[in-house]
Structures are given as structure tokens and as C-alpha cells.
Design an enzyme around this catalytic site. Structure first.
Site, PDB file in Angstrom:
ATOM      1  N   GLU A 164       6.542   5.224  13.515  1.00 15.29           N
ATOM      2  CA  GLU A 164       5.202   5.118  14.092  1.00 15.29           C
ATOM      3  C   GLU A 164       5.274   5.602  15.531  1.00 15.29           C
ATOM      4  O   GLU A 164       6.215   5.262  16.251  1.00 15.29           O
ATOM      5  CB  GLU A 164       4.740   3.653  14.110  1.00 15.29           C
ATOM      6  CG  GLU A 164       4.336   3.100  12.761  1.00 15.29           C
ATOM      7  CD  GLU A 164       2.996   3.638  12.272  1.00 15.29           C
ATOM      8  OE1 GLU A 164       2.272   4.252  13.065  1.00 15.29           O
ATOM      9  OE2 GLU A 164       2.706   3.432  11.094  1.00 15.29           O
TER      10      GLU A 164
ATOM     11  N   HIS B 182       7.951  -2.417   2.195  1.00 22.02           N
ATOM     12  CA  HIS B 182       7.635  -1.007   1.918  1.00 22.02           C
ATOM     13  C   HIS B 182       8.874  -0.161   1.649  1.00 22.02           C
ATOM     14  O   HIS B 182       8.943   0.566   0.667  1.00 22.02           O
ATOM     15  CB  HIS B 182       6.904  -0.383   3.110  1.00 22.02           C
ATOM     16  CG  HIS B 182       5.660  -1.092   3.515  1.00 22.02           C
ATOM     17  ND1 HIS B 182       4.740  -1.531   2.621  1.00 22.02           N
ATOM     18  CD2 HIS B 182       5.176  -1.420   4.744  1.00 22.02           C
ATOM     19  CE1 HIS B 182       3.738  -2.106   3.265  1.00 22.02           C
ATOM     20  NE2 HIS B 182       3.988  -2.055   4.560  1.00 22.02           N
TER      21      HIS B 182
ATOM     22  N   HIS C 234       0.816  -1.224   0.000  1.00 21.47           N
ATOM     23  CA  HIS C 234       0.000   0.000   0.000  1.00 21.47           C
ATOM     24  C   HIS C 234       0.847   1.271   0.000  1.00 21.47           C
ATOM     25  O   HIS C 234       0.368   2.328  -0.385  1.00 21.47           O
ATOM     26  CB  HIS C 234      -1.002  -0.001   1.168  1.00 21.47           C
ATOM     27  CG  HIS C 234      -0.390   0.132   2.513  1.00 21.47           C
ATOM     28  ND1 HIS C 234      -0.014  -0.949   3.256  1.00 21.47           N
ATOM     29  CD2 HIS C 234      -0.081   1.219   3.237  1.00 21.47           C
ATOM     30  CE1 HIS C 234       0.494  -0.517   4.396  1.00 21.47           C
ATOM     31  NE2 HIS C 234       0.470   0.782   4.415  1.00 21.47           N
TER      32      HIS C 234
END
Lengths: 486, 340
Positions: free
Chosen positions: A214, A238, A176
Site C-alpha cells: 500500500e 488475505h 474480498h
């Protein structure tokens, strides 16, 4: 027709259905579009629609929930209960697909979306093949979520199993991150403009830093995360994909395989570390308990489902080198972690300092030009350069020139899943990961994993809310660099 | 008051703020909001201070030093307490249709919550740009956990004039500078006008040629003991004069009637017959001070505008890195104060 395995799961509720609804809202779906959800929970079509209605309303990003659009969209939602491990599920599925096709006139096109446990991918693909669903009147494609294996061998094995049923061109491995506007914009920025590409090489670029931070911890995913770790969870997929997009050669065309060929080529040129080089060029970390903003935050080992002696890394920093003509000698510093000070994903390209200090002590020669490609939370691009401070004297100071996607364009950017789902439906695999790319990434990461696995690290080695362990700073210091503060 | 704040929530509120400002600015009329930032300016104050004064200073600074301004108001309390609010400061430059806006964050914290703050401030600092911390209180500077908060900043600005004994505070500042920290002391910044006036005198080549003959430096100040500013001025003058070949002595000249801690006079005297007697003396009420600059028999009067927080901070923010003249003067001033 999109057939979603794991239709009662979090991904479906939070990402897939809101993305499909939004595509419907924008009239991007054909009239014969349909969704058939499968999971073990018994539900009727109406119950499924009701459940998805509240999920879409809750998780829709930057978009209104239009009841009229929903009513029309909801008619395209269907559901069947079934267990992937039960072969009968697939014969029932074949019948249900025919029913939905007859009702909605889907034209026989089916996109299978595996939103299940990765261990079920091969089984699900086999079931689809055995039921004759992999071939039909229209196209048949399969989308799988990461992780694509847990090492090089298992990634190859998974691909072999998928290829028994689907051609590689019909396998869509979703990442994604690649669907985010800014990641796509890297290509536009580099190859659509004449001024940047000439600077995009070892002569002008000093180093590249990629940060994916994060601020949250594992948030109830402790048991899963304990098996994965930051290197597998983020860098192998990613961040190496982002690095490849940043550093790849221009493709001759924007055809899916032309772009993916270049990305894969870059991944294959990343220097594979010898075991003796791993601890010099990589740092694992694990967060310990801390207080952030007045609240007590547990350490990783105190999280639910995590062992008290866990050796899983929640932070990983790696120095990569790309052995090709363009990037020889330029370090690519990549870091990712949980419980870092803020949620941010950015690529920072640091250029060489001016060759001669014309302004002496008035010019801050230690502030090199920096190009920041911001991926989240605010997508955009910034260029930092030195400017004369207004007024008397030649005093320089760094200033930042910002391009912000959100405020520069009046329209909303699509979410990554909107982009990627639509691409899969129209057969554009540019932003999807190919088998050779997955294998090249594993080839880079596996030696690091192997060495880390043999070592016992003194965890926890960073407090929650900080930018990672001191050893990570030391790693950059060995290359005469420092981590930037995102 | 709540006991926790989430930096991610504040960042989200900031992002929302820009969306709102963008919508309010009516882009169809060709205007819009320009986001400007050159640093994060972190100010720590006592809760009892009037924050409207602080925000006025920030507002005045913004056109020249656009920044993300964070003001932390400290309450002396052993109970943990933290709260925050986010807003913006916008202005329309003359003749332009586009507003320039800067982000402002106000955090209220108890002393006991100070250890919780670095993890809040770190993510709020604007990426890749300098962080400057302005500490407005001696008590705050002395708090045990203050160094952790200060470590986020590349430069710490404080005012030794408001921090008690000169020997103690100058010694501490010198120690911090030696350890690599970049400091700015507003007591030093206040000397800019004094240093400019003195330097202007010696633009006259005739006076400059007699600089090496200066034998005595006298510095007058209000109160009984020299304030940090007097030590700074003394140290700077001795360094300059010694650089020119002079070996002057330094004499303190307390002025009972003057405001305690304020510099009122400086003199540079050569031996009788060497023809150089320089003095600068302030007179008038504090709001409308004049400086009388006298060189031998020539006298001049000039307005001596009083500095305020804005003018002082404006000067200091214009120096992004180390100020070698300040650091050299600080080292000597600390030695002088310690020796006395």
C-alpha cells in the site's frame, strides 16, 4: 433480502451498496430483492435511500450511475434504527423483516451481513438466533468480515458462538481478495490449461513471492491498526488465502467444498515455525517519517491515534515453507506493508534458471523466467522470458508478455464485492473462508505473533516510500534470493 | 510550479492513457494498441535543454528499445519545485495495422527537490525490468544527492567528454565501477567505429602476424590536453597490443586546428624495416567526415559517420549488463590520466 448491520458505516457506503446497485444494473437481482439497513443513527427509509444514492454515485467503480435503474433499486432499500447490544432491536428486526417480506415477496431468504465491529459478531448472531430469524421459510445465511478472531483461541470461540445459531455451511466469512478476478483466474490459469500445471512444483519453481503493498499510511485508522498490525491485518487472512490458491492441489470438481478442501489442506501443510526459527524467517517493520514527491509524510508513530512508542508493525515479511510432495524446499516469501512505494498486489512465481548457460556472457543467465499474477491495481498476468535482441549477434534480453484484463476484454470486471455478494445470495461458498481454513491460518501466524510480542523492535526501521526494512532484504539473502521490484 | 507530485497519481494517469489509447484504436477494425516495454529509461537533463531533442531521441529508440521513458528536467534553484506530465509515443510499424505505444513521463524539478525524487521514481519504474539512467550534464552528475537517484538504476549512462578534466572524471568513473556500479560512457561508445576500423585492418593475417612488432602508438586529438576518449583509445590499444606480445609506447599528438576534444588520428608504428605503419585520420567538415585508412603504402577512404545521441544510446542500451572491455579500458585510462 440482505440485512446489513452497520448500514451507516463506510463499508456499506463504499462497497456494499455500490456492488448491489451494480448487480441491479446488470439485472442479476431477483424481482423480490430488498436491502434492510440497520444502524444506531435514526433515519427514515427515504433518508437512507437519499444517503445511499449519493454514496453509490460517488463510489461506483468503472460504471455509469443510471438514475432510472437507481429509482427502481431505491424502492428495494429499507432502514431501521437499532443497536446490536439492545436485545429489543432483534424483535423489532423480526417484525421489520416480515413487513419487507410482505411488501417485496422476498420468499423468506435472508442474508445477514455484519458490517459492524468484530466484537459485536457473536452478540449479533445470538440476537438473530434469539429472535428466531436464523430459521425461516427460505434460506438464512450470515456474512462476516475479517478479522475472524485475533488469535487461534478467539477464532475458535467466535466460530462456536456462530455455530450456536448458524450451521457452518450458512456462515460466509468474506475475504474480498478472493473475490478479485485475478485470484479466481489463478484457478482457471492453473487448472484450465495443460501447459502450466506440469511446471507448478518444486522441480521447476525456484521460489514464490507474494507482495501486497500500500502506498498510503493508516489514513485515520491508526487506533484500529495499532491493535491489528500487518501480520494480522493482511497475512493471516488475505495473503495466506492467496498463497493457498496459488499452491493448492487441483480439486476433483469445482464444487465449493471440493475447492475449499484443497485450500484448507494446503494451509495445514504450511510449516509452523518453532519460536527459535521465527526471527530468522520473519521481519516486522514500521515506517518512519519521510518526504515523498515533495510532501512530508508522517511516520506511523506520528499518525493520529497511535502511541509514540508503538510496537505495531506496519510491514511484515515472512518466509513460509510448504511441507508436501509438490513444494518441499520451495520458499514462499510474503510481504505486506503500508507506505511502500506503490499500491500493488502481485504473486510472482520464479522458475529455475536454464540448467546450462548455452549463450555464455551474451545470455543473461541471472534473469530467470518469472510469471506474475497481478491482482491490483491492474489485474492481469505477465510472463518474463529471455528473447534474442533483433539484429546481429546472439544477445539476449528479458521481455515481458502481458495479458491485461482491462484491455483484453471489452467488458468491465465485476468488483470483488459484486462477485462475493452474488455468490452468497446463490449459496456458492467457493470464494469464502471456512472455519478450518481460518484456524489453519491462525496456527501458522500465531507463533510469529507470540515471538514478535515478546521482542522490543527498534522501530521505525524503514522510511515511508521505500520497500521496507533492510532486515527483510537480509532475510531473503539468507535464502540466496532478493526481493523483486514490483 | 507546484512543490509536490504523487507517484500514485502519475501511475493512475498512465493507466488512463492506455484505456484512452485502447478506445482510440478501434479494435473492431482489427487494429489495437500493443504495449511494449523492455526497460525504464530515466533521463536527467538541464531544464535549459530543448526537450524536443531529447524526446526525438526517445522516439527513435522506441522501436528497438521500447521503454517507459522518464525525463527529469532540472532547474538550478534552491526553492523546492516539482511538476509532471504524462503522455505516450506511438508508431505504426510498416505493413502492420497495430500501433505500438510507449509511456512517457516528464518531470520538472529544482535542484533542491532532488532528494524528493527517488521516492517518486522508484514506484514509476516498470516492474522487474532494468532501469537505465542517462545523465546529460556534468553539473547534474556532480549534485550531492545525485547518487541516491542513480542508485535506482541498474546502469548509468553518461558522457565524460562533457564533464571537465579527464583525470578527475575517469578516476571517479573507475571508482564507481570498482564499487560495483554498472556504467556506460558515451566517450567510450564513440570509439566503436575507430575500434572496428582498427580491428578490420588486422583481419589481414599478414598484418596480424606483425602486430607484436608495434613499438609506438600515436593518438591525435583537438585541443591541448587529451580528452577522455583519447585515454580510452590509448588504454584499449595498449591492452590489445600487449595481449599480442607488443610493448609499445603511447604518444599524444595534439592538433591545434581540430575541434577540441575530438579524436582525429591514430597511428600504430613498428620499427623501421618491420613493415607495419598503420594510420587512420579523419578529414572533411564535421558533418561529412571521411576516414583515411592507410596501411604502409596502401590507402583507403571511407565515410566516417558522426555519431549522435541516438546512435550512441542505441549501442549502449544493447548491452544489458557489464561491458568487461570498457571496464578494463576505463581502469587503465584512469591510471594513465592520473599518472600524467
Amino acid at each position: 433480502m440482505v440485512v446489513i448491520f452497520g448500514a451507516n458505516g463506510d463499508l456499506t457506503k463504499r462497497k456494499l451498496l455500490p456492488a448491489l446497485y451494480r448487480l441491479a444494473y446488470e439485472r442479476r437481482l431477483s424481482a423480490g430483492f430488498a436491502v434492510l439497513g440497520i444502524s444506531r443513527t435514526p433515519m427514515t427509509d427515504d433518508q437512507f435511500r437519499e444517503k445511499m444514492s449519493s454514496s453509490v454515485e460517488q463510489y461506483l467503480e468503472d460504471s455509469p450511475f443510471d438514475k432510472e435503474v437507481w429509482t427502481g433499486f431505491a424502492r428495494s432499500l429499507f432502514y431501521m434504527a437499532g443497536d446490536v447490544s439492545d436485545p429489543q432491536t432483534f424483535s423489532k428486526l423480526a417484525a421489520r423483516v416480515r413487513e419487507v417480506d410482505a411488501e417485496r415477496h422476498t420468499g423468506g431468504n435472508v442474508l445477514f451481513y455484519l458490517s459492524t465491529q468484530p466484537s459485536q459478531y457473536a452478540e449479533a448472531a445470538k440476537g438473530i438466533g434469539d429472535a428466531g430469524l436464523a430459521r425461516g421459510e427460505g434460506w438464512r445465511r450470515i456474512v462476516i468480515e475479517k478479522p475472524f478472531g485475533h488469535d487461534l483461541a478467539s477464532a475458535r470461540e467466535l466460530s462456536e458462538k456462530l455455530h450456536e445459531v448458524f450451521r457452518e455451511s450458512d456462515v460466509y466469512r468474506i475475504d474480498h481478495y478472493l473475490g478479485k478476478e485475478t485470484v479466481q483466474n489463478i484457478l482457471a490459469f492453473r487448472f484450465g490449461n495443460g501447459i502450466f500445471e506440469p511446471l507448478w512444483n518444486r522441480r521447476y519453481v525456484n521460489s514464490v513471492q507474494i507482495t501486497a503493498a500500500e502506498s498510503i499510511g493508516v489514513e485515520g485508522r491508526g487506533a484500529y491498526y495499532q491493535e491489528a498490525g500487518a501480520l494480522r491485518d493482511m497475512i493471516q487472512n488475505h495473503l495466506l488465502q492467496i498463497m493457498a490458491t496459488t499452491a493448492m492441489e487441483p480439486s476433483a470438481t469445482f464444487q465449493p467444498d471440493a475447492v475449499r478442501d484443497e485450500r484448507a489442506k494446503l494451509l495445514r501443510t504450511i510449516r509452523i515455525m518453532k519460536p527459535s526459527e521465527v526471527l530468522e524467517n520473519s521481519v516486522p517493520g514500521q515506517y518512519g517519517p519521510a518526504r515523498i514527491g515533495g510532501a512530508d509524510v508522517p511516520g506511523f508513530r506520528q499518525e493520529q491515534g497511535v502511541g509514540p512508542e508503538s510496537q505495531t508493525e506496519t510491514y511484515a515479511a515472512v518466509t513460509f515453507f510448504v511441507d508436501n510432495w509438490r513444494w518441499a524446499g520451495v520458499p514462499f516469501f510474503i510481504r505486506t506493508g503500508k507506505r511502500l512505494p506503490k499500491r500493488v498486489t502481485e504473486i510472482a512465481i520464479q522458475f529455475n534458471a536454464a540448467p546450462h548457460a548455452v549463450f555464455g556472457e551474451h545470455g543473461d543467465e541471472t534473469t530467470p523466467n518469472l510469471l506474475i499474477l497481478r491482482i491490483q491495481p491492474e489485474e492481469g498476468i505477465s510472463l518474463r522470458f529471455l528473447s534474442k535482441r533483433p539484429g546481429a549477434g546472439m544477445n539476449l534480453r528479458p521481455v515481458s508478455m502481458d495479458f491485461n484484463y482491462g484491455s483484453s476484454f471489452g467488458e468491465r470486471s465485476p468488483t470483488a464485492y459484486e462477485t462475493l455478494l452474488l455468490d452468497a445470495m446463490i449459496g456458492d461458498a467457493t470464494l469464502y473462508t471456512r472455519q478450518d481454513m481460518v484456524e489453519a491460518s491462525w496456527a501458522v501466524v500465531e507463533p510469529i505473533l507470540n515471538v514478535w510480542h515478546e521482542h522490543k523492535f527498534d522501530f521505525p526501521n524503514y522510511a515511508a516510500g521505500t520497500w521496507g526494512p533492510k532486515e527483510s532484504d537480509d532475510m531473503l539473502a539468507r535464502h540466496c534470493h532478493t526481493w523483486r521490484r514490483p | 510550479m507546484s512543490t509536490t507530485i504523487q507517484p500514485q497519481t502519475i501511475l493512475h494517469e498512465l493507466a488512463e492513457l492506455w484505456v484512452t489509447l485502447g478506445k482510440e484504436s478501434a479494435p473492431d477494425q482489427g487494429s489495437g494498441v500493443l504495449r511494449a516495454c523492455t526497460m525504464t529509461l530515466l533521463t536527467v537533463v538541464e531544464e535549459s535543454e530543448d526537450t524536443s531533442d531529447i524526446w526525438s531521441v526517445m522516439a527513435a529508440l522506441m522501436p528497438e528499445h521500447p521503454s517507459r521513458a522518464i525525463v527529469i528536467r532540472f532547474r538550478p534553484s534552491a526553492e523546492r519545485a516539482l511538476s509532471s506530465r504524462v503522455f505516450s509515443q506511438c508508431w505504426m510499424p510498416f505493413g502492420q495495422r497495430r500501433q505500438i505505444c510507449c509511456e512517457q513521463i516528464e518531470i520538472t524539478a529544482s535542484d533542491a527537490s532532488l532528494p524528493d525524487l527517488p521516492a517518486v521514481i522508484l514506484p514509476l519504474a516498470v516492474a522487474d525490468l532494468p532501469v537505465v539512467l542517462w545523465c546529460r550534464g556534468a553539473r547534474l552528475f556532480g549534485l550531492e544527492d545525485f547518487p541516491q537517484l542513480a542508485s535506482i538504476a541498474g546502469k548509468v549512462v553518461l558522457d565524460s567528454a562533457a564533464m571537465g578534466g579527464a583525470a578527475d572524471i575517469l578516476g571517479r568513473l573507475d571508482g564507481l565501477t570498482r564499487s560495483g556500479r554498472i556504467l556506460a560512457d558515451l566517450a567510450w561508445t564513440r570509439l566503436t567505429r575507430w575500434r572496428q576500423m582498427l580491428a578490420q585492418i588486422f583481419e589481414n593475417r599478414g598484418y596480424l602476424a606483425r602486430l607484436a612488432k608495434v613499438q609506438q602508438v600515436r593518438i591525435g586529438f583537438g585541443g591541448g590536453a587529451p580528452p577522455p576518449g583519447a585515454y580510452y583509445l590509448g588504454a584499449w590499444l595498449l591492452d590489445c597490443l600487449e595481449g599480442a606480445g607488443a610493448r609499445p609506447s603511447l604518444t599524444w599528438d595534439p592538433a591545434e586546428k581540430a575541434v577540441k576534444g575530438e579524436l582525429v588520428r591514430v597511428e600504430l608504428n613498428a620499427a623501421e624495416g618491420d613493415g607495419l605503419r598503420v594510420s587512420i585520420a579523419l578529414s572533411g567538415d564535421p558533418e561529412r567526415q571521411c576516414a583515411e585508412v592507410r596501411v604502409n603504402t596502401l590507402a583507403n577512404r571511407t565515410v566516417f559517420a558522426r555519431d549522435n545521441d541516438y546512435t550512441l544510446l542505441r549501442q549502449e542500451l544493447s548491452i544489458p549488463g557489464r561491458d568487461p572491455v570498457f571496464e578494463k579500458s576505463l581502469a587503465r585510462a584512469a591510471r594513465m590520466a592520473h599518472a600524467e
